[in-house]
Design a protein around this motif. Structure first.
Motif, mmCIF file in Angstrom:
data_model
loop_
_atom_site.group_PDB
_atom_site.id
_atom_site.type_symbol
_atom_site.label_atom_id
_atom_site.label_comp_id
_atom_site.label_asym_id
_atom_site.label_seq_id
_atom_site.Cartn_x
_atom_site.Cartn_y
_atom_site.Cartn_z
ATOM 1 N N TYR A 1 2.391 -8.929 -5.834
ATOM 2 C CA TYR A 1 1.137 -9.662 -5.706
ATOM 3 C C TYR A 1 1.339 -11.173 -5.668
ATOM 4 O O TYR A 1 0.523 -11.888 -5.086
ATOM 5 N N HIS B 1 5.467 -5.143 -9.777
ATOM 6 C CA HIS B 1 4.035 -5.370 -9.537
ATOM 7 C C HIS B 1 3.733 -6.863 -9.443
ATOM 8 O O HIS B 1 3.022 -7.299 -8.542
ATOM 9 N N THR C 1 0.832 -1.200 0.000
ATOM 10 C CA THR C 1 0.000 0.000 0.000
ATOM 11 C C THR C 1 0.875 1.262 0.000
ATOM 12 O O THR C 1 0.667 2.167 -0.814
ATOM 13 N N MET D 1 -5.673 -0.374 -5.601
ATOM 14 C CA MET D 1 -4.448 0.430 -5.573
ATOM 15 C C MET D 1 -4.280 1.222 -6.872
ATOM 16 O O MET D 1 -3.885 2.394 -6.842
ATOM 17 N N GLU D 2 -4.593 0.622 -8.012
ATOM 18 C CA GLU D 2 -4.478 1.341 -9.286
ATOM 19 C C GLU D 2 -5.497 2.478 -9.369
ATOM 20 O O GLU D 2 -5.175 3.563 -9.837
ATOM 21 N N ASN E 1 -0.307 -7.196 -11.654
ATOM 22 C CA ASN E 1 -0.780 -7.560 -10.311
ATOM 23 C C ASN E 1 -1.578 -8.859 -10.362
ATOM 24 O O ASN E 1 -1.370 -9.768 -9.558
ATOM 25 N N GLN F 1 -4.265 5.232 -7.088
ATOM 26 C CA GLN F 1 -3.156 5.952 -7.724
ATOM 27 C C GLN F 1 -3.691 6.955 -8.738
ATOM 28 O O GLN F 1 -3.190 8.066 -8.842
ATOM 29 N N SER G 1 2.666 1.675 -3.290
ATOM 30 C CA SER G 1 1.768 2.019 -4.385
ATOM 31 C C SER G 1 1.332 3.475 -4.354
ATOM 32 O O SER G 1 1.087 4.069 -5.405
ATOM 33 N N LEU G 2 1.228 4.054 -3.172
ATOM 34 C CA LEU G 2 0.671 5.401 -3.059
ATOM 35 C C LEU G 2 1.706 6.489 -2.785
ATOM 36 O O LEU G 2 1.408 7.669 -2.941
ATOM 37 N N PHE H 1 -7.590 -5.958 -4.370
ATOM 38 C CA PHE H 1 -6.668 -5.004 -3.753
ATOM 39 C C PHE H 1 -5.795 -4.342 -4.816
ATOM 40 O O PHE H 1 -5.558 -3.129 -4.767
#
Length: 133
Positions: free
Chosen positions: A48, A44, A19, A87-88, A108, A91, A22-23, A83
């Protein structure tokens, strides 16, 4: 007797790491000499893959193997794919320097599927770890 929750801690920590990674914006961090094409897709996929593997082991640990392997695989596939999509989307919508990418989402998803296949293979082999405790 209380057992050590190794995979619970590992799974939750990994998901927090994914997380954050990703952010968080890495725009100010310079990586001289590191120009590998499509390296982000490999990252990625790896994120995952590991998430699905740890998630399956987390479910096994939390249920003491009472949940079936098939059910744990399906649950973790759905959780990690959802998830990854989340996240995408985050973003794309919340960050200013990160963008959501369909190819990242596919990487992912591929990582999640390969993680599930790896766990299925691992617990299906003759000399492998047994699913039930």
């Amino acid at each position: 007797m209380l057992k050590k929750p190794f995979f619970t801690i590992a799974f939750i920590s990994w998901m927090m790491f994914v997380t954050f990674s990703s952010l968080f914006s890495f725009s100010g961090i310079d990586t001289p000499g590191l120009e590998i094409p499509h390296l982000d897709k490999v990252v990625h996929f790896t994120f995952y893959f590991v998430a699905c593997v740890l998630g399956v082991l987390f479910l096994r640990e939390r249920t003491s193997g009472k949940i079936t392997l098939k059910k744990a695989l399906i649950i973790m596939l759905l959780v990690t794919i959802a998830f990854g999509i989340l996240m995408e989307v985050l973003q794309y919508t919340l960050t200013t320097e990160r963008t959501g990418d369909i190819l990242d989402g596919l990487a992912n998803t591929a990582g999640s599927f390969c993680g599930a296949v790896a766990m299925k293979f691992y617990f299906s082999r003759e000399r492998s770890l047994k699913w039930k405790f």
